[in-house]
Motif scaffolding. Structure first.
Motif, PDB file in Angstrom:
ATOM      1  N   UNK A  47       0.763  -1.230  -0.180  1.00  0.00           N
ATOM      2  CA  UNK A  47      -0.042  -0.075   0.007  1.00  0.00           C
ATOM      3  C   UNK A  47       1.062   1.360   0.009  1.00  0.00           C
ATOM      4  N   UNK A  48       2.086   1.276   0.617  1.00  0.00           N
ATOM      5  CA  UNK A  48       2.824   2.421   0.687  1.00  0.00           C
ATOM      6  C   UNK A  48       3.151   3.189  -0.575  1.00  0.00           C
ATOM      7  N   UNK A  49       3.667   2.172  -1.471  1.00  0.00           N
ATOM      8  CA  UNK A  49       3.967   2.711  -2.908  1.00  0.00           C
ATOM      9  C   UNK A  49       2.824   3.377  -3.603  1.00  0.00           C
ATOM     10  N   UNK A  50       1.639   2.919  -3.380  1.00  0.00           N
ATOM     11  CA  UNK A  50       0.499   3.425  -4.108  1.00  0.00           C
ATOM     12  C   UNK A  50       0.020   4.713  -3.466  1.00  0.00           C
ATOM     13  N   UNK A  51      -0.026   4.760  -1.794  1.00  0.00           N
ATOM     14  CA  UNK A  51      -0.225   5.919  -1.408  1.00  0.00           C
ATOM     15  C   UNK A  51       0.780   7.156  -1.575  1.00  0.00           C
ATOM     16  N   UNK A  52       1.992   6.691  -1.564  1.00  0.00           N
ATOM     17  CA  UNK A  52       3.045   7.817  -1.957  1.00  0.00           C
ATOM     18  C   UNK A  52       2.680   8.481  -3.233  1.00  0.00           C
ATOM     19  N   UNK A  53       2.605   7.520  -4.260  1.00  0.00           N
ATOM     20  CA  UNK A  53       2.208   7.968  -5.793  1.00  0.00           C
ATOM     21  C   UNK A  53       1.074   8.870  -5.734  1.00  0.00           C
ATOM     22  N   UNK A  54      -0.034   8.491  -4.903  1.00  0.00           N
ATOM     23  CA  UNK A  54      -1.303   9.326  -5.057  1.00  0.00           C
ATOM     24  C   UNK A  54      -0.927  10.701  -4.191  1.00  0.00           C
ATOM     25  N   UNK A  55      -0.143  10.579  -3.118  1.00  0.00           N
ATOM     26  CA  UNK A  55       0.266  11.910  -2.341  1.00  0.00           C
ATOM     27  C   UNK A  55       0.934  12.553  -3.235  1.00  0.00           C
ATOM     28  N   UNK A  56       1.942  12.145  -3.917  1.00  0.00           N
ATOM     29  CA  UNK A  56       2.759  13.054  -4.644  1.00  0.00           C
ATOM     30  C   UNK A  56       1.998  13.692  -5.556  1.00  0.00           C
ATOM     31  N   UNK A  57       1.122  13.064  -6.311  1.00  0.00           N
ATOM     32  CA  UNK A  57       0.440  13.558  -7.400  1.00  0.00           C
ATOM     33  C   UNK A  57      -0.399  14.876  -7.084  1.00  0.00           C
ATOM     34  N   UNK A  58      -0.874  14.694  -5.783  1.00  0.00           N
ATOM     35  CA  UNK A  58      -1.714  16.050  -5.255  1.00  0.00           C
ATOM     36  C   UNK A  58      -0.796  17.002  -4.382  1.00  0.00           C
ATOM     37  N   UNK A  59       0.606  16.978  -4.605  1.00  0.00           N
ATOM     38  CA  UNK A  59       1.702  17.963  -3.812  1.00  0.00           C
ATOM     39  C   UNK A  59       2.267  18.991  -4.694  1.00  0.00           C
ATOM     40  N   UNK A  60       2.509  19.901  -4.199  1.00  0.00           N
ATOM     41  CA  UNK A  60       3.213  20.877  -5.082  1.00  0.00           C
ATOM     42  C   UNK A  60       4.870  20.242  -5.502  1.00  0.00           C
ATOM     43  N   UNK A  61       5.174  20.715  -6.488  1.00  0.00           N
ATOM     44  CA  UNK A  61       6.477  20.388  -7.237  1.00  0.00           C
ATOM     45  C   UNK A  61       7.561  20.567  -6.244  1.00  0.00           C
ATOM     46  N   UNK A  62       7.709  21.787  -5.422  1.00  0.00           N
ATOM     47  CA  UNK A  62       8.555  22.038  -4.287  1.00  0.00           C
ATOM     48  C   UNK A  62       8.798  20.692  -3.421  1.00  0.00           C
ATOM     49  N   UNK A  63       7.588  20.149  -3.035  1.00  0.00           N
ATOM     50  CA  UNK A  63       7.500  19.295  -1.863  1.00  0.00           C
ATOM     51  C   UNK A  63       8.006  18.080  -2.386  1.00  0.00           C
ATOM     52  N   UNK A  64       7.762  17.729  -3.575  1.00  0.00           N
ATOM     53  CA  UNK A  64       7.969  16.337  -4.095  1.00  0.00           C
ATOM     54  C   UNK A  64       9.329  16.429  -4.320  1.00  0.00           C
ATOM     55  N   UNK A  65      10.020  17.481  -4.964  1.00  0.00           N
ATOM     56  CA  UNK A  65      11.485  17.573  -5.187  1.00  0.00           C
ATOM     57  C   UNK A  65      12.352  17.594  -3.719  1.00  0.00           C
ATOM     58  N   UNK A  66      11.601  18.232  -2.820  1.00  0.00           N
ATOM     59  CA  UNK A  66      12.548  18.246  -1.616  1.00  0.00           C
ATOM     60  C   UNK A  66      12.292  17.053  -0.643  1.00  0.00           C
ATOM     61  N   UNK A  67      11.537  16.176  -1.247  1.00  0.00           N
ATOM     62  CA  UNK A  67      11.378  14.786  -0.309  1.00  0.00           C
ATOM     63  C   UNK A  67      10.481  14.937   0.632  1.00  0.00           C
ATOM     64  N   UNK A  68       9.838  15.958   0.690  1.00  0.00           N
ATOM     65  CA  UNK A  68       8.532  16.312   1.950  1.00  0.00           C
ATOM     66  C   UNK A  68       7.532  15.473   1.999  1.00  0.00           C
ATOM     67  N   UNK A  69       7.230  15.033   1.023  1.00  0.00           N
ATOM     68  CA  UNK A  69       5.966  14.061   0.760  1.00  0.00           C
ATOM     69  C   UNK A  69       6.495  12.476   1.222  1.00  0.00           C
ATOM     70  N   UNK A  70       5.713  12.407   2.410  1.00  0.00           N
ATOM     71  CA  UNK A  70       6.031  11.020   3.009  1.00  0.00           C
ATOM     72  C   UNK A  70       4.716   9.961   2.844  1.00  0.00           C
ATOM     73  N   UNK A  71       3.495  10.499   3.588  1.00  0.00           N
ATOM     74  CA  UNK A  71       2.424   9.643   3.635  1.00  0.00           C
ATOM     75  C   UNK A  71       1.260  10.552   2.983  1.00  0.00           C
ATOM     76  N   UNK A  72       1.184  11.738   3.354  1.00  0.00           N
ATOM     77  CA  UNK A  72      -0.084  12.619   3.034  1.00  0.00           C
ATOM     78  C   UNK A  72       0.564  13.657   2.196  1.00  0.00           C
ATOM     79  N   UNK A  73      -0.447  14.054   1.183  1.00  0.00           N
ATOM     80  CA  UNK A  73      -0.073  15.179   0.361  1.00  0.00           C
ATOM     81  C   UNK A  73       0.642  16.591   1.129  1.00  0.00           C
ATOM     82  N   UNK A  74       1.544  17.227   0.419  1.00  0.00           N
ATOM     83  CA  UNK A  74       2.006  18.313   1.105  1.00  0.00           C
ATOM     84  C   UNK A  74       1.722  19.534   0.237  1.00  0.00           C
TER      85      UNK A  74
END
Length: 299
Positions: A32-59
């Motif tokens: 489940x974690x890879x799926x949740x990570x992909x979904x959360x990253x798709x709803x996060x800002x580009x800065x949060x994804x590049x900086x590695x701030x996304x872990x479980x929930x969207x940032x």
């Protein structure tokens, strides 16, 4: 008062069950974690994804990536093509599978053992990619939709499962009674066999539909026109070749592109490509489980 007889589990059994549950929880988390990570990253800002701030929930929750996807003609054309390939390809698969499996299930069909042997040989031995390509080319199917439909018109495994179902789940006395009433083979197949075969047909529909939806290698080999590319082929180009549609990138600002907006687009495209299958499966799960049990237990 009557005392209820209850059997208590031993300490060893409880420890064993606890270990089983812990193992299942670990496996569930790993899946489940890879799926949740992909979904959360798709709803996060580009800065949060590049900086590695996304872990479980969207940032910094945002839907800009999905807005860019639905503004892309390339993605929408891929969606349309995948739906066409899945719908018509599944219909062709079911038609050929039933038309092959039903005669093979009849005991009076002469030479059915030879036919099954020849079909089984194709499971273990194949001509290879080059002969397949030359055959499709000589038939004039290159760069057409038929190149993705006809070479895989039916699956040998599904034919075997359907034949087994027809043999074991439909009583031969029913066919004899229908023949006495003047019912021919075609009428018997359409009016009696197919309505009684809904579980196994649902299983084969799911197998074939998912296979068509996820297929990209055949498109990579046989197709050249961009207007024929399925969604998975477009997704491959975005994920592996970084061939992002310029229209999607144009929908973002320069700041978003500099901060890794293309990476967010990749996650969003993965979610968008997987969503239809995830939505369809719960509705056919009941028939899927029933059909698989019929094909396995009665085979």
């Amino acid at each position: 008062m009557l005392r209820k007889n209850t059997i208590k589990d031993s300490v060893g059994d409880r420890i064993f069950m606890l270990c089983i549950y812990l193992l299942l929880i670990i496996v569930l988390a790993a899946v489940m974690y890879p799926l949740l990570f992909i979904i959360s990253s798709s709803f996060s800002s580009s800065r949060a994804v590049v900086s590695g701030s996304v872990w479980l929930l969207p940032v910094d929750f945002t839907t800009r990536a999905y807005a860019a996807i639905f503004n892309s003609k390339q993605i929408m054309m891929g969606y349309y093509n995948s739906i066409v390939y899945m719908v018509f390809g599944t219909m062709i698969n079911l038609l050929f599978t039933v038309l092959i499996a039903y005669p093979l299930s009849q005991k009076h069909f002469y030479g059915r053992g030879i036919v099954m042997t020849m079909m089984m040989v194709t499971v273990f031995f194949g001509g290879g990619l080059i002969p397949d390509y030359l055959l499709v080319k000589n038939l004039g199917l290159l760069d057409t939709r038929w190149a993705l439909w006809l070479p895989g018109a039916f699956g040998v495994f599904n034919v075997i499962v359907a034949r087994t179902f027809f043999q074991t789940s439909i009583p031969p006395e029913m066919q004899e009674a229908a023949q006495i009433d003047g019912c021919g083979d075609t009428r018997y197949l359409v009016s009696i066999v197919l309505p009684l075969s809904k579980p196994i047909l649902a299983v084969m529909t799911l197998f074939y539909a998912v296979g068509h939806w996820n297929a990209f290698f055949s498109a990579l080999i046989y197709l050249r026109s961009e207007e024929l590319f399925p969604l998975q082929y477009v997704l491959r180009n975005i994920l592996i070749l970084n061939a992002t549609d310029p229209e999607m990138m144009a929908a973002s600002t320069q700041e978003m592109r500099d901060q890794g907006f293309q990476q967010v687009l990749k996650y969003a495209v993965i979610v968008a490509a997987s969503l239809p299958v995830l939505l369809i499966y719960p509705f056919v799960q009941r028939h899927f489980v029933k059909g698989v049990m019929i094909g396995s237990l009665k085979g």
